[in-house]
Design a protein around this motif. Structure first.
Motif, mmCIF file in Angstrom:
data_model
loop_
_atom_site.group_PDB
_atom_site.id
_atom_site.type_symbol
_atom_site.label_atom_id
_atom_site.label_comp_id
_atom_site.label_asym_id
_atom_site.label_seq_id
_atom_site.Cartn_x
_atom_site.Cartn_y
_atom_site.Cartn_z
ATOM 1 N N LYS A 10 -12.466 37.500 -55.578
ATOM 2 C CA LYS A 10 -13.560 38.298 -55.006
ATOM 3 C C LYS A 10 -14.722 38.400 -55.995
ATOM 4 N N GLU A 11 -14.410 38.599 -57.263
ATOM 5 C CA GLU A 11 -15.458 38.678 -58.290
ATOM 6 C C GLU A 11 -16.230 37.360 -58.388
ATOM 7 N N ALA A 12 -15.521 36.242 -58.231
ATOM 8 C CA ALA A 12 -16.178 34.942 -58.294
ATOM 9 C C ALA A 12 -17.169 34.777 -57.148
ATOM 10 N N LEU A 13 -16.758 35.163 -55.952
ATOM 11 C CA LEU A 13 -17.637 35.054 -54.787
ATOM 12 C C LEU A 13 -18.868 35.948 -54.938
ATOM 13 N N LEU B 24 -9.126 31.051 -48.206
ATOM 14 C CA LEU B 24 -10.460 31.432 -48.659
ATOM 15 C C LEU B 24 -11.531 30.752 -47.811
ATOM 16 N N SER B 25 -11.305 29.506 -47.437
ATOM 17 C CA SER B 25 -12.260 28.789 -46.583
ATOM 18 C C SER B 25 -12.392 29.474 -45.233
ATOM 19 N N TYR B 26 -11.246 29.856 -44.652
ATOM 20 C CA TYR B 26 -11.276 30.523 -43.352
ATOM 21 C C TYR B 26 -12.038 31.847 -43.442
ATOM 22 N N ALA B 27 -11.792 32.585 -44.510
ATOM 23 C CA ALA B 27 -12.466 33.882 -44.690
ATOM 24 C C ALA B 27 -13.971 33.692 -44.871
ATOM 25 N N TYR B 28 -14.366 32.645 -45.602
ATOM 26 C CA TYR B 28 -15.792 32.413 -45.832
ATOM 27 C C TYR B 28 -16.487 31.963 -44.548
ATOM 28 N N ILE B 29 -15.816 31.140 -43.762
ATOM 29 C CA ILE B 29 -16.380 30.716 -42.474
ATOM 30 C C ILE B 29 -16.561 31.924 -41.554
ATOM 31 N N ALA B 30 -15.579 32.840 -41.578
ATOM 32 C CA ALA B 30 -15.702 34.070 -40.787
ATOM 33 C C ALA B 30 -16.904 34.887 -41.252
ATOM 34 N N ALA B 31 -17.161 34.882 -42.562
ATOM 35 C CA ALA B 31 -18.326 35.595 -43.106
ATOM 36 C C ALA B 31 -19.622 34.947 -42.627
ATOM 37 N N LEU B 32 -19.640 33.618 -42.554
ATOM 38 C CA LEU B 32 -20.830 32.907 -42.067
ATOM 39 C C LEU B 32 -21.097 33.226 -40.596
ATOM 40 N N ILE B 33 -20.037 33.400 -39.825
ATOM 41 C CA ILE B 33 -20.193 33.768 -38.417
ATOM 42 C C ILE B 33 -20.819 35.158 -38.301
ATOM 43 N N ASN C 294 -19.313 40.545 -49.376
ATOM 44 C CA ASN C 294 -18.776 41.804 -49.916
ATOM 45 C C ASN C 294 -17.725 42.416 -49.001
ATOM 46 N N ASP C 295 -17.843 42.166 -47.681
ATOM 47 C CA ASP C 295 -16.900 42.731 -46.716
ATOM 48 C C ASP C 295 -15.686 41.841 -46.487
ATOM 49 N N MET C 296 -15.645 40.673 -47.124
ATOM 50 C CA MET C 296 -14.511 39.770 -46.938
ATOM 51 C C MET C 296 -13.221 40.381 -47.465
ATOM 52 N N GLU C 297 -12.136 40.157 -46.705
ATOM 53 C CA GLU C 297 -10.811 40.611 -47.142
ATOM 54 C C GLU C 297 -10.216 39.544 -48.054
ATOM 55 N N VAL D 295 -22.844 36.420 -40.384
ATOM 56 C CA VAL D 295 -24.263 36.268 -40.739
ATOM 57 C C VAL D 295 -25.083 35.948 -39.493
ATOM 58 N N LYS D 296 -24.533 35.145 -38.583
ATOM 59 C CA LYS D 296 -25.238 34.791 -37.351
ATOM 60 C C LYS D 296 -25.450 35.999 -36.444
ATOM 61 N N PHE D 297 -24.633 37.036 -36.645
ATOM 62 C CA PHE D 297 -24.757 38.233 -35.816
ATOM 63 C C PHE D 297 -25.555 39.336 -36.513
ATOM 64 N N GLY D 298 -26.262 38.978 -37.586
ATOM 65 C CA GLY D 298 -27.202 39.930 -38.178
ATOM 66 C C GLY D 298 -26.926 40.378 -39.600
ATOM 67 N N LYS D 299 -25.738 40.103 -40.129
ATOM 68 C CA LYS D 299 -25.439 40.500 -41.501
ATOM 69 C C LYS D 299 -26.106 39.553 -42.484
ATOM 70 N N SER D 300 -26.399 40.063 -43.655
ATOM 71 C CA SER D 300 -26.848 39.162 -44.717
ATOM 72 C C SER D 300 -25.612 38.500 -45.323
ATOM 73 N N LEU D 301 -25.801 37.358 -45.970
ATOM 74 C CA LEU D 301 -24.667 36.651 -46.571
ATOM 75 C C LEU D 301 -24.010 37.490 -47.658
ATOM 76 N N VAL D 302 -24.812 38.217 -48.408
ATOM 77 C CA VAL D 302 -24.271 39.080 -49.469
ATOM 78 C C VAL D 302 -23.373 40.156 -48.873
ATOM 79 N N GLU D 303 -23.834 40.798 -47.800
ATOM 80 C CA GLU D 303 -23.035 41.837 -47.139
ATOM 81 C C GLU D 303 -21.743 41.260 -46.573
ATOM 82 N N ALA D 304 -21.859 40.095 -45.925
ATOM 83 C CA ALA D 304 -20.680 39.472 -45.320
ATOM 84 C C ALA D 304 -19.633 39.116 -46.372
#
Length: 215
Positions: free
Chosen positions: A143-146, A111-120, A133-136, A122-131
């Motif tokens: 997923k509901e907790a996040l 989960l940590s690895y997936a969240y860090i990938a989501a943060l990356i 929501n797109d996490m695998e 965000v740096k390329f233009g996505k909002s944190l919410v979108e990133a």
């Protein structure tokens, strides 16, 4: 997308075979088994389709269903510790976003690895919410907790109450899974015997016939 493909995709890097390889190998080995049984079983040919169908389904159970169940269970167990650390960080005065980021950086889990990938992302233009929501995420509970943590319209206390409920739900789910596994041990042992030892015994018994067939 088929149900089987969704399961293999949920396994991600832990999938022993890709969807294409899985379907091809299962089809070819099932076909080989069917032809092989027709040659070695002299009587009671009605057993051939039954054994073949059993093998076809066990192939999915052994290589997809069992690994996915174990993976999701481990994912939820690690995620439980992840959310407990997030809750602890919030109680120390951090906001939700900082708590998630610091936990992801210092706690090693999928989960940590997936969240860090989501943060990356965000740096390329996505909002944190979108990133997020797109996490695998293989577990719907996680997923509901996040997603609930990303709801900025809610007060911090309300968001954390939502996470605390998810933590409790994860604990209950792990408890149920443990009891379910204990009950399934005899069935799993029987399936392993069928999938491993029965074909091995058939090969030993009909070894001469196999050699003659290839000759």
């Amino acid at each position: 997308m088929t149900k089987l493909k969704r399961k293999i995709d949920r396994l991600g890097y832990y999938a022993p075979l890709s969807y294409v390889k899985f379907t091809r190998i299962r089809f070819l080995t099932t076909l080989f088994l069917f032809i092989y049984l027709l040659f070695i079983i002299e009587k009671y040919y009605f057993y051939v389709p039954l054994i073949t169908i059993l093998y076809y389904n066990l192939f999915r159970v052994i290589l997809v269903d069992w690994p996915l169940n174990f993976y999701v269970s481990r994912y939820e167990r690690d995620s439980l510790q992840f959310f407990e650390l997030v809750s602890l960080a919030v109680s120390k005065g951090m906001n939700i976003e900082m708590s998630l980021e610091s936990t992801a950086k210092y706690f090693n889990c999928d989960l940590s690895y997936a969240y860090i990938a989501a943060l990356i992302e965000v740096k390329f233009g996505k909002s944190l919410v979108e990133a997020v929501n797109d996490m695998e995420v293989p577990s719907q509970i996680v997923k509901e907790a996040l997603v609930s943590l990303m709801n900025k319209d809610m007060h911090t206390n309300k968001r954390m109450e939502s996470v605390d409920k998810v933590v409790l739900k994860l604990k209950e789910n792990m408890h149920r899974e443990m009891h379910k596994r204990i009950k399934l041990v005899p069935i799993q042992t029987l399936l392993l015997l069928l999938i491993v030892f029965v074909p091995l015994m058939l090969l030993i018994v009909y070894a001469k016939d196999i050699v003659m067939l290839f000759n």
